[in-house]
Structures are given as C-alpha cells and as structure tokens.
Design an enzyme around this catalytic site. Structure first.
Site, PDB file in Angstrom:
ATOM      1  CG  ASP A  16      -6.177  17.018  18.354  1.00 34.84           C
ATOM      2  OD1 ASP A  16      -4.829  17.211  18.553  1.00 34.84           O
ATOM      3  OD2 ASP A  16      -6.866  16.501  19.235  1.00 34.84           O
ATOM      4  NE  ARG A  96     -18.483  20.103  22.494  1.00 35.71           N
ATOM      5  CZ  ARG A  96     -17.381  20.983  22.663  1.00 35.71           C
ATOM      6  NH1 ARG A  96     -17.497  22.191  22.361  1.00 35.71           N
ATOM      7  NH2 ARG A  96     -16.200  20.441  23.080  1.00 35.71           N
ATOM      8  CG  ASP A 125     -17.652  17.030  22.979  1.00 31.65           C
ATOM      9  OD1 ASP A 125     -18.654  17.297  23.749  1.00 31.65           O
ATOM     10  OD2 ASP A 125     -16.484  17.828  23.294  1.00 31.65           O
ATOM     11  CB  SER A 179      -8.057  17.137  27.550  1.00 32.65           C
ATOM     12  OG  SER A 179      -8.913  17.345  26.522  1.00 32.65           O
TER      13      SER A 179
END
Length: 405
Positions: A16, A96, A125, A179
């Site tokens: 990605d 994060r 996110d 994932s």
C-alpha cells in the site's frame, strides 16, 4: 493542493505505502520524505530504507519509538484503566497520536508542507492521524490517497505496482487473509472470515499467544512493582517501560492470556469485528486496578471510573491531542502519586488472578476491617445514625404517601 512541494509519508515499505509513494510523486509532482516507525511490531523496519532509496527518496527517517510509545502513551493510558466499550484495550488507537506527532516533527524539520498516510476512508485511523496533525500544525496539508484514487482493491494495487516498476516482495508462503496491525501493546486482526460475526476465529490466526487449552498446566506467578501508577520492575528486576511491556507480552502469551474477539463501533459510523491479542496489556489492567484498590481513596477511585469511558472514547476517536484529554490526563496523573507498591499475580490458562497486593501507601487498615475483636478501632454503634441519616429522604417521601408498595 497543486502547490504541494514536499510530503512526509508514513511509510511501511509494504504494498500500500509503496504504491502511495509512487502515486504521490506522479500525481503531485512532489518530493516525498518517508517516515517508518518501529513501535515494536516485531518486523524488520530497516528494509524500508532500501525500498525508499530504490524509488528515489532522498530523506528517509526510520525511528525506534518503542520507549517513547510505552512511556508517553501506553503507560499514561493505563493509569486511567482505559477500556473502550468494556473490552478493547485500544492497542491501535494509542499508537496513532505518536505517529501523527512524529510526522509533524519531520515536516517541520524538512520544510514539508504536507503529510500523507495509508489509512482508508472507511476506518478510524484517518481521523486519528489527521486530528493529531491539525492539532499540532494547524496549517498542514493532508493527503489521503484512499479518499482520492480508484485503486480500491489489492489486485489494482498490484497492477499499479507492476506497471510502474515498484519493487514488491512476493513471498512463497500464503499471505495472511487478515488485515493486521501490530505494536508493542497488541496485534489486531480484521477481514477474512471475521467479517461473518457468527464464524469462529481460526486458531492459526493468533501470533503471540498459545490457546488457553494448550497453556501450561502449572500457573506462573509474577510480582509487579509500581511507582506513581507505572510498572517499574518485574519480580524485583527494574526495567524500562518498553522492556516491561515486552516481557509481559512474553509471559502472558505463554499462558494463553490476552485474546479478544469483539464487534466495536467505529467513529465513522459502522460496526466492525476485530480480534486482538494484548497479553501484556491484559495483565497491566488487572494489576493496576489491584494496586489502586489499596492506595486510592474511595471517591477518587469512583470518580476515575466515571471519567474513564470518556477518556477511552477520546483516545479511540483520535482526540489524544485535544485540550479535554490533556485536562483529564492531569487529573488522572495527580491521582497516581500514592499508587506505589507490589502486586502478585497468578497467570493460568488465559486467566490473570490477583493473589496479593502491598504498599507503604496502603489505605487498608486490618485493625479496622477485621472480623475479629478490633480493640475499639471502630465503633459499630455509629452505623445506626449513619444509616438513618442516609434513609431520611426516603422516610420523608414514604410519610408523604409516596410509598413504593
């Protein structure tokens, strides 16, 4: 955002973000700075350097943030006994704000005018990264490719990589259908069979823990030493914050601790099923509540419990850098001054069992609490007036005919 000249990309080196790197270069005709964070995910981060260099990146940041992550983010969160929706220990959420902070620091160091991330338009996110970025650098531009491009499947990403000569490693082994996101606090799993809420998760999915059924038949005992609400030693051996969490992950995983299968409410509005492995965090939560049980005043403890769901929601939804979270943190940290001592735990087949707690700051008084003769430390007759005063409003209402019967 045609005027974007330099972008700092949160870069893992995987499919990605490798595609995003090339897409940014071509779409915005800009210079890209890559930032790769080692948060204890258990994978090599250094290979990202060679991949970025192969794509013409001149400024490459690879940072070991494990100690900062646990010291400044995980530990403060656990001082509040933080749990989202009754179960989730926020392993992804709490990472994060640190990534957002470092993205902005690098943008300032390199003179970049934008940041970019690989979060999709369906998840939490994107909100967490961007709320943090705007709080720390209000004028920063944010590029979120998943909200702009049409490369919305793995097949399209692979085709794009092949077309543009993007180096992508192809492993002979079967790719995980999930994932996954990992750091020192947890590893998460989404997608695959988990998208059917009735289907049991697969045993071979788990990476860090044995199943409770296969855990040792003999319990493991550990002692955790607390100072101002944080663990500073395991079995008397002083450790850094990151080392503490890594060791608790090892011990907890070996005893089948920390597995979770939940459906949670995402901030963007949808429900999502996820599985989480948080062995060290599961131990930390149980132990912290145990040391607080003898060191915190009753009303302080109860107030903390009332505030915790709000605090958890702020972290989950990306408001770590908000003034309200910072205010709550000051209150929580002030409560931890006397949270010192040792907690003894028994770990057995997925269970964390508190078997002892002691502290020089303990408010537990055996002379008062005893069921034996207390030598006058507590006058039981005092309880009669206490009860009558607390019943007064109900007695008045009953005398006015407001009986509940």
């Amino acid at each position: 955002m045609a005027d974007v000249k330099k972008v700092v990309l949160a870069y893992s080196g995987g499919l990605d973000t490798s595609v995003i790197l090339k897409w940014l270069q071509d779409t915005y005709n800009c210079e890209v700075v890559t930032f790769t964070a080692d948060l204890g995910q258990g994978e090599e981060v250094e290979p990202a350097r060679a991949k970025a260099q192969a794509m013409g990146v001149k400024e490459i940041y690879i940072d070991d943030l494990r100690e900062e992550f646990v010291r400044d983010f995980v530990f403060p969160m656990f001082r509040a006994n933080t749990v989202y929706e009754g179960e989730y220990l926020l392993g992804t959420s709490i990472a994060r704000p640190l990534i957002a902070k470092r993205l902005i620091e690098i943008a300032n160091e390199t003179g970049a005018d934008a940041i970019s991330h690989g979060a999709t338009g369906k998840g939490n996110d994107q909100v967490r990264f961007e709320l943090g970025a705007y709080a720390l650098k209000p004028g920063v531009k944010v590029i979120a490719p998943w909200r702009e491009w049409d490369l919305l499947s793995r097949e399209k990403l692979m085709d794009y990589a092949e077309k543009h000569g993007i180096p992508i490693e192809r492993h002979g082994k079967k790719k995980s259908p999930y994932s996954m996101d990992a750091n020192l606090l947890h590893i998460s799993y989404e997608g695959g069979v988990l998208e059917d809420t009735w289907t049991e998760h697969e045993e071979d999915m788990w990476r860090w823990s044995v199943s409770p059924e296969n855990a040792p038949d003999q319990p493991t005992y550990i002692e955790l030493t607390y100072r101002n609400g944080d663990i500073v030693a395991i079995d008397g051996v002083e450790m850094t914050p990151a080392t503490v969490l890594a060791e608790l992950n090892r011990i907890g995983g070996a005893n089948g601790i920390g597995r979770l299968d939940i459906v949670e409410n995402r901030y963007v509005g949808m429900k999502s099923r996820g599985c989480y492995e948080t062995p060290g965090g599961t131990i930390m939560l149980k132990a912290h509540r145990a040391i607080e049980s003898i060191t915190l005043d009753r009303e302080v403890a109860h107030l903390k419990d009332e505030l915790m769901p709000k605090y958890a929601s702020l972290i989950y939804t990306g408001y770590w850098w908000s003034p309200e979270r910072l205010m709550l943190q000051q209150m929580i940290d002030a409560s931890q001054v006397n949270v010192n001592g040792v907690v003894r735990l028994k770990l057995y087949k997925g269970n964390v069992i508190v078997v002892g707690r002691k502290s020089d700051d303990s408010l537990f008084d055996a002379n008062i609490a005893t069921f034996e003769e207390d030598g006058g430390a507590y006058n039981q007759a005092d309880a009669a007036g206490f009860i009558k005063l607390n019943a007064l409003r109900m007695r008045i209402a009953a005398n006015k005919g407001r009986s509940l019967l």
